[in-house]
Motif scaffolding. Structure first.
Motif, PDB file in Angstrom:
ATOM      1  N   ASN A 215     -12.697  17.341  -7.403  1.00 15.88           N
ATOM      2  CA  ASN A 215     -13.508  18.586  -7.494  1.00 15.88           C
ATOM      3  C   ASN A 215     -13.138  19.555  -8.511  1.00 15.88           C
ATOM      4  N   THR A 216     -13.420  18.997  -9.826  1.00 16.01           N
ATOM      5  CA  THR A 216     -12.925  19.694 -10.849  1.00 16.01           C
ATOM      6  C   THR A 216     -14.015  19.526 -11.871  1.00 16.01           C
ATOM      7  N   TYR A 217     -13.818  20.514 -13.145  1.00 15.16           N
ATOM      8  CA  TYR A 217     -15.120  20.727 -14.151  1.00 15.16           C
ATOM      9  C   TYR A 217     -15.372  19.247 -14.674  1.00 15.16           C
ATOM     10  N   PHE A 218     -14.284  18.531 -14.969  1.00 21.14           N
ATOM     11  CA  PHE A 218     -14.545  17.221 -15.691  1.00 21.14           C
ATOM     12  C   PHE A 218     -14.742  16.025 -14.721  1.00 21.14           C
ATOM     13  N   GLY A 219     -14.054  16.431 -13.510  1.00 22.91           N
ATOM     14  CA  GLY A 219     -14.467  15.262 -12.274  1.00 22.91           C
ATOM     15  C   GLY A 219     -15.610  15.228 -11.403  1.00 22.91           C
ATOM     16  N   ARG A 220     -16.264  16.319 -11.298  1.00 23.29           N
ATOM     17  CA  ARG A 220     -17.468  16.332 -10.462  1.00 23.29           C
ATOM     18  C   ARG A 220     -18.715  15.592 -11.287  1.00 23.29           C
ATOM     19  N   PHE A 221     -19.475  14.781 -10.519  1.00 22.62           N
ATOM     20  CA  PHE A 221     -20.718  14.172 -11.134  1.00 22.62           C
ATOM     21  C   PHE A 221     -21.853  15.134 -10.606  1.00 22.62           C
ATOM     22  N   PRO A 222     -22.787  15.723 -11.779  1.00 26.61           N
ATOM     23  CA  PRO A 222     -23.582  16.792 -11.621  1.00 26.61           C
ATOM     24  C   PRO A 222     -24.766  16.664 -10.886  1.00 26.61           C
ATOM     25  N   ALA A 223     -24.836  16.121  -9.649  1.00 26.74           N
ATOM     26  CA  ALA A 223     -26.023  15.091  -8.875  1.00 26.74           C
ATOM     27  C   ALA A 223     -27.384  15.923  -8.989  1.00 26.74           C
ATOM     28  N   SER A 224     -27.145  17.330  -9.012  1.00 29.67           N
ATOM     29  CA  SER A 224     -28.327  18.146  -8.959  1.00 29.67           C
ATOM     30  C   SER A 224     -28.988  17.897 -10.101  1.00 29.67           C
ATOM     31  N   PHE A 225     -28.571  17.757 -11.207  1.00 30.51           N
ATOM     32  CA  PHE A 225     -29.039  17.984 -12.576  1.00 30.51           C
ATOM     33  C   PHE A 225     -29.857  16.391 -12.759  1.00 30.51           C
ATOM     34  N   TRP A 226     -29.024  15.458 -12.135  1.00 30.37           N
ATOM     35  CA  TRP A 226     -29.601  14.024 -12.151  1.00 30.37           C
ATOM     36  C   TRP A 226     -30.869  13.774 -11.377  1.00 30.37           C
ATOM     37  N   GLN A 227     -31.000  14.446 -10.132  1.00 37.57           N
ATOM     38  CA  GLN A 227     -31.944  14.659  -9.358  1.00 37.57           C
ATOM     39  C   GLN A 227     -33.305  15.253  -9.821  1.00 37.57           C
ATOM     40  N   ARG A 228     -32.906  16.370 -10.556  1.00 37.10           N
ATOM     41  CA  ARG A 228     -33.822  17.208 -11.329  1.00 37.10           C
ATOM     42  C   ARG A 228     -34.579  16.578 -12.173  1.00 37.10           C
TER      43      ARG A 228
END
Length: 634
Positions: free
Chosen positions: A76-89
């Motif tokens: 749960n870090t800057y480079f560890g998170r997958f930006p799911a919101s941007f992918w869904q949008r």
């Protein structure tokens, strides 16, 4: 930033035209890697917690993580998170697949977590494993429209646990886009060598990069560095090295765009623009390129700017322009800046008006539709292009888990020749895309010049005035791509002593022994700023000012403070020098008259200039105009 060393000065072979050979559609595949699980930076400057949080006895390298019995880790870090919101949008992807290899001497637990727009966490799934094997998970990208991310946590519940080869993948599109990186440089040979070398060192990130195009506009050329020659050998025919006269960032990046989009197989290419003096994270390039391959329409994809001096700080996030105030940008709703990324997360989804070209991806279709950049030489070229694309229906997305480190802007002094381009180019962009209200824009500019005059920044006031005069001269002023004005600016600013940085020690030795440091937290009420400015102007004109010898720290060098004195030694924002400002009534009056004259012209001619610049835009941004500037026969 790590420095490359100078070496053999024999020029390397130039690969101009090699794009015809290397820019090809990537081979088809079933899965596309959109993010890798990395646990450490390539640079020792960057803290591990930007990649992974660990508890207990743990060790991490670039692609692997080792946990002792009882230790745990989460991404749960800057480079560890997958930006799911941007992918869904922005994409029609509904599932992301996570796979990794593990080896446990006992038992281990893997968990997948998600957040929402407000940062509230929820558990998605838990997997208990033992021994060695592969973990494969399909995760739904849903319930993330307003914000949120996905990440993994792991715990060695008994015995040790080793994790490696973490990959986030999606079903690959039928046709993948060829991609090329463009790096523009001017007399930063060592920095550029390091940046190209860092990118080239990551085989995974380079797998879908067909070309790295270095446009060298300097006299101290990158090709003279041994480190760059080594990188050239590694890249082979992927390297395209071009030298040309200095046409600024606009000219350098445009050259790469010109060459790439003019080559075969470029109709659906991704052009990735990158500064020469950043600390590069190659993973960001992989993520931007993968995201751009999956958006439902061609989309500009940008990286965030992180702070080079404090690598866990977010420096610049998503921005929009403020054209009525000739201001480069302000945060868009939901975007953040100046936060400690180890302590705070970017959960709320945000939109972007444009993205700076410190690292930014432009699809070839957008370049074909919008044309090349306007030859502004320096500053606002990336902003103008993002606005132009947006007005044409092409969005920009700033990814919150793709970033590069850049030198902090606050360490650059405002009293600099670059302000000419800030004002002139800001006026150009505002006239093309903004309201450009004659009354508002002239009042705003006169106010800003007035503030400079009362704070005894006469050279900077003259710089602003010249910027406005050149804007009013019209588009023909850009005929040479902006080269001639550099000499004119140096000559103009040399007339004003306070523009010259001086040694703090030397100035201090020559000063009055009773010199005092003057600091002042006072800030006038926004509604009364005009009155305060008028009062300060009268005090400066009549000489009713404090005649004590004072030094003013950079942080307190506001116009309403410095204008109280007859002379002030002001620290440069770079913290490398000081500027000695002295009240000069005749100079102040002369500059005020010039400012009034040019602002009156601006007020009268604003409607006409808006039309002139709008009509000139297609020609200025055409391939034919850039070919002329490059001396290339179209």
């Amino acid at each position: 930033m790590e420095q490359a060393t100078a070496g053999d000065t024999t020029p390397i072979d130039s690969n101009i035209g090699a794009l015809e050979e290397v820019l090809t559609e990537p081979a088809g595949r079933d899965r596309l890697i959109v993010q890798r699980g990395l646990f450490a930076s390539l640079s020792p400057r960057v803290p591990e917690k930007m990649y992974v949080f660990t508890k207990g006895a743990a060790a991490a390298d670039r692609t692997g993580l080792q946990l002792a019995d009882g230790a745990s880790a989460n991404t749960n870090t800057y480079f560890g998170r997958f930006p799911a919101s941007f992918w869904q949008r922005w994409t029609d992807v509904d599932t992301v697949h996570v796979e990794l290899a593990y080896a446990s001497s006992g038992a281990a637990t893997f968990s997948v977590w998600a957040s929402d727009a407000r940062g509230r966490e929820r558990l998605v799934t838990v997997e208990k494993v033992s021994g060695s094997g592969d973990l494969d998970l399909d995760l739904a990208i849903e319930r993330f429209v307003d914000g949120g991310a996905l990440w993994i946590s792991a715990e060695a519940t008994s015995g040790s646990l080793n994790i490696s080869d973490v990959r986030w993948t999606v079903a690959a599109p039928e046709h993948l886009r060829p991609a090329a990186v463009v790096i523009c440089t001017h007399n930063r040979a060592d920095d550029c060598s390091v940046t190209v070398g860092t990118l080239a060192s990551d085989d995974g990130a380079m797998a879908d990069i067909d070309a790295v195009c270095v446009v060298d506009q300097g006299t101290d050329q990158v090709q003279t560095r041994a480190a760059f020659r080594d990188v050239a050998d590694r890249l082979g025919n992927k390297l395209v090295y071009i030298t040309q006269p200095n046409l600024g960032g606009a000219g350098g990046f445009s050259r790469g765009m010109y060459e790439i989009t003019g080559s075969p197989n470029s109709a659906h290419a991704n052009v990735i623009l990158m500064d020469d003096d950043i600390l590069c994270e190659p993973e960001s390039v992989l993520r931007m390129n993968a995201f751009a391959n999956m958006t439902v329409q061609p989309t500009i994809v940008g990286a965030q700017m992180l702070s080079l001096s404090n690598p866990q700080m977010l420096h610049v996030s998503a921005e929009r322009e403020v054209l009525d105030e000739i201001t480069a940008g302000e945060l868009t709703p939901g975007a953040r800046m100046g936060i400690d990324l180890v302590k705070k997360k970017q959960d709320a989804r945000f939109d972007a008006g444009w993205n700076g070209w410190w690292t930014c991806l432009l699809p070839a279709e957008i370049i074909a539709d919008c044309g090349l950049p306007i030859p502004l030489f320096f500053q606002w070229d990336d902003i103008e292009y993002g606005i132009r694309a947006r007005f044409a229906g092409h969005p920009t997305v700033t990814l919150p888990n793709a970033g590069v480190w850049h030198a902090d802007f606050y360490l650059k002094d405002y009293d600099d020749w670059a302000r000419y381009f800030s004002i002139r180019n800001g006026l150009i962009v505002s006239s093309i895309y903004g309201r450009f209200d004659a009354n508002d824009i002239s009042k705003y500019l006169f106010r800003k010049i007035g503030e400079l005059i009362v704070s005894m920044q006469y050279g900077l006031a003259a710089t602003f005035i010249k910027a406005a005069e050149d804007f009013l001269a019209g588009p023909d002023f850009l005929h040479d791509g902006g080269q001639a004005v550099l000499g004119e600016l140096r000559e103009l600013r040399a007339k004003y002593p306070e523009t010259q940085p001086q040694s703090a020690a030397k100035v201090g030795a020559d000063s009055d022994p009773h010199t005092q440091m003057s600091v002042w937290e006072f800030e006038p009420d926004k509604k009364r700023e005009g009155l305060v400015l008028a009062k300060r102007a009268v005090q400066q004109f009549t000489g009713r000012v404090d005649r004590r010898s004072v030094t003013v720290p950079a942080h307190f060098a506001n116009w309403w403070h410095v204008s109280l004195f007859d002379k002030a030694v002001v620290t440069d924002s770079s913290q490398n020098a000081v500027r000695v400002r002295r009240r000069d009534k005749d100079t102040a009056v002369d500059l005020a008259k010039q400012a009034a004259k040019v602002c009156w012209r601006l007020r009268k001619e604003a409607p006409r200039m808006k039309k002139v610049w709008q009509e000139a835009l297609p020609q200025l941004t055409s391939r034919e105009n850039w070919a002329r500037l490059y001396g290339i026969a179209e």
